[in-house]
Design a protein around this motif. Structure first.
Motif, PDB file in Angstrom:
ATOM      1  N   LYS A  84       0.827  -1.203   0.000  1.00 43.36           N
ATOM      2  CA  LYS A  84       0.000   0.000   0.000  1.00 43.36           C
ATOM      3  C   LYS A  84       0.865   1.258   0.000  1.00 43.36           C
ATOM      4  O   LYS A  84       0.574   2.234  -0.704  1.00 43.36           O
ATOM      5  N   ASP A  85       1.954   1.252   0.790  1.00 42.90           N
ATOM      6  CA  ASP A  85       2.834   2.425   0.856  1.00 42.90           C
ATOM      7  C   ASP A  85       3.490   2.706  -0.491  1.00 42.90           C
ATOM      8  O   ASP A  85       3.603   3.859  -0.909  1.00 42.90           O
ATOM      9  N   LEU A  86       3.947   1.643  -1.175  1.00 43.24           N
ATOM     10  CA  LEU A  86       4.560   1.844  -2.484  1.00 43.24           C
ATOM     11  C   LEU A  86       3.522   2.319  -3.492  1.00 43.24           C
ATOM     12  O   LEU A  86       3.811   3.161  -4.340  1.00 43.24           O
ATOM     13  N   ALA A  87       2.306   1.797  -3.396  1.00 40.31           N
ATOM     14  CA  ALA A  87       1.243   2.234  -4.299  1.00 40.31           C
ATOM     15  C   ALA A  87       0.949   3.722  -4.116  1.00 40.31           C
ATOM     16  O   ALA A  87       0.715   4.438  -5.091  1.00 40.31           O
ATOM     17  N   GLU A  88       0.980   4.200  -2.877  1.00 39.98           N
ATOM     18  CA  GLU A  88       0.748   5.621  -2.624  1.00 39.98           C
ATOM     19  C   GLU A  88       1.841   6.476  -3.264  1.00 39.98           C
ATOM     20  O   GLU A  88       1.563   7.525  -3.862  1.00 39.98           O
ATOM     21  N   GLY A  93       3.382  10.135  -7.452  1.00 43.42           N
ATOM     22  CA  GLY A  93       4.396  10.475  -8.449  1.00 43.42           C
ATOM     23  C   GLY A  93       3.802  10.691  -9.827  1.00 43.42           C
ATOM     24  O   GLY A  93       4.140  11.664 -10.518  1.00 43.42           O
ATOM     25  N   VAL A  94       2.899   9.794 -10.257  1.00 44.26           N
ATOM     26  CA  VAL A  94       2.256   9.931 -11.568  1.00 44.26           C
ATOM     27  C   VAL A  94       1.456  11.227 -11.632  1.00 44.26           C
ATOM     28  O   VAL A  94       1.475  11.945 -12.639  1.00 44.26           O
ATOM     29  N   LYS A  95       0.758  11.552 -10.553  1.00 46.13           N
ATOM     30  CA  LYS A  95      -0.039  12.779 -10.521  1.00 46.13           C
ATOM     31  C   LYS A  95       0.846  14.011 -10.679  1.00 46.13           C
ATOM     32  O   LYS A  95       0.545  14.922 -11.462  1.00 46.13           O
ATOM     33  N   LYS A  96       1.970  14.035  -9.985  1.00 39.94           N
ATOM     34  CA  LYS A  96       2.883  15.183 -10.072  1.00 39.94           C
ATOM     35  C   LYS A  96       3.477  15.316 -11.467  1.00 39.94           C
ATOM     36  O   LYS A  96       3.625  16.418 -11.989  1.00 39.94           O
ATOM     37  N   ILE A  97       3.835  14.183 -12.061  1.00 44.16           N
ATOM     38  CA  ILE A  97       4.409  14.206 -13.405  1.00 44.16           C
ATOM     39  C   ILE A  97       3.435  14.828 -14.396  1.00 44.16           C
ATOM     40  O   ILE A  97       3.781  15.710 -15.187  1.00 44.16           O
TER      41      ILE A  97
END
Length: 293
Positions: A84-88, A93-97
């Motif tokens: 779950k932590d890695l998924a967050e 990250g994708v959102k920021k990109i």
């Protein structure tokens, strides 16, 4: 820090620490080149630098990160075992990109980055970097086969540890090669043959060290290729036959091999060259590249 030293740090982390080893791939990096027509080459370069910066910002400072080509990265996340932590981290990250891209191009231009991650838990699933990298790569392949733009963890129950190209001795390879060559010419099927040559920078490199490094490179190549492919080692040259391989797919295969060989490390001790030649109906297409890892 040199790329080779970063790989050495990754190997040490896998051997001594706990966490997650992940391969991060920008699935549609090449497709984003269409915005050059409206934004120019400078923006493409700037965007890649932004992508690297965002990956850095989305991960802790002490996480070990290495770039593998323009669109692939390998990261060791210390003390993270929770999926779950890695998924967050992934979704943030994708959102920021994509927010960064949206801020930098015109409203009438559509562009978004699609990112995939293959991950493996350390040390539960091993402590050898190259084996863990192969497992994370298999998880990444699963994401790609499922449409990409997602995250997957290696699952031993769903993975085939013996996957990869068929290893043959030199005589067996020649028999298979002759048979496939006749089949290709008779039925006009596409195929490709590759030669991967390994050159030690130091002619006096200890033979045991050279052999160990060579074996690791050979295994990386084997696991990158398909079960229908064949390969053998003759001296310092790895000979590979890829049946049913059209010329349009060769650049992707070469790029994949390049990234995997870089991931092995030892770039300060070994130089590698790859050449490929199409046989069958695509035989007029010959692609050659030289890489140093």
């Amino acid at each position: 820090m040199s790329e080779s030293k970063v790989i050495e740090r990754l190997k040490e982390a896998c051997k001594e620490d706990s966490g997650i080893l992940a391969i991060v791939r920008i699935d549609n990096y090449e497709e984003l080149s269409h915005i050059k027509d409206v934004a120019g080459d400078a923006l493409i370069k700037q965007l890649r630098e932004e992508l690297i910066g965002i990956i850095d910002a989305a991960t802790e400072v002490d996480y070990i990160k290495a770039g593998l080509g323009d669109s692939e990265f390998v990261i060791f996340f210390y003390d993270i075992k929770n999926k779950k932590d890695l998924a967050e981290i992934y979704f943030k990250g994708v959102k920021k990109i994509n927010e960064s891209i949206s801020d930098r191009i015109r409203d009438d231009v559509s562009a978004s980055v699609e990112v995939s991650i293959g991950a493996v838990i350390v040390p539960e699933q091993g402590d050898d970097y190259l084996e863990l990298f192969t497992k994370a790569d298999k998880a990444l392949d699963y994401v790609s086969s499922s449409g990409g733009h997602n995250i997957a963890f290696y699952d031993k129950d769903d993975a085939d540890d013996e996957g990869g190209a068929m290893w043959l001795d030199e005589n067996e390879f020649r028999v298979v090669y002759d048979y496939m060559n006749k089949y290709i010419k008779t039925y006009k099927r596409p195929a490709c043959e590759m030669e991967i040559t390994f050159y030690p920078y130091d002619d006096e490199l200890d033979i045991d060290i050279y052999t160990e490094i060579l074996c690791r490179y050979v295994e990386a190549v084997r696991h990158t290729l398909r079960e229908s492919d064949s390969m053998t080692l003759i001296g310092n040259q790895l000979c590979v036959l890829l049946p049913e391989m059209s010329g349009q797919f060769i650049p992707g295969v070469l790029n994949r091999l390049k990234n995997k060989l870089r991931a092995v490390g030892f770039g300060e001790m070994m130089d590698i060259s790859i050449s490929s030649t199409m046989i069958g109906p695509d035989q007029e297409n010959t692609i050659s590249i030289n890489i140093a890892v």
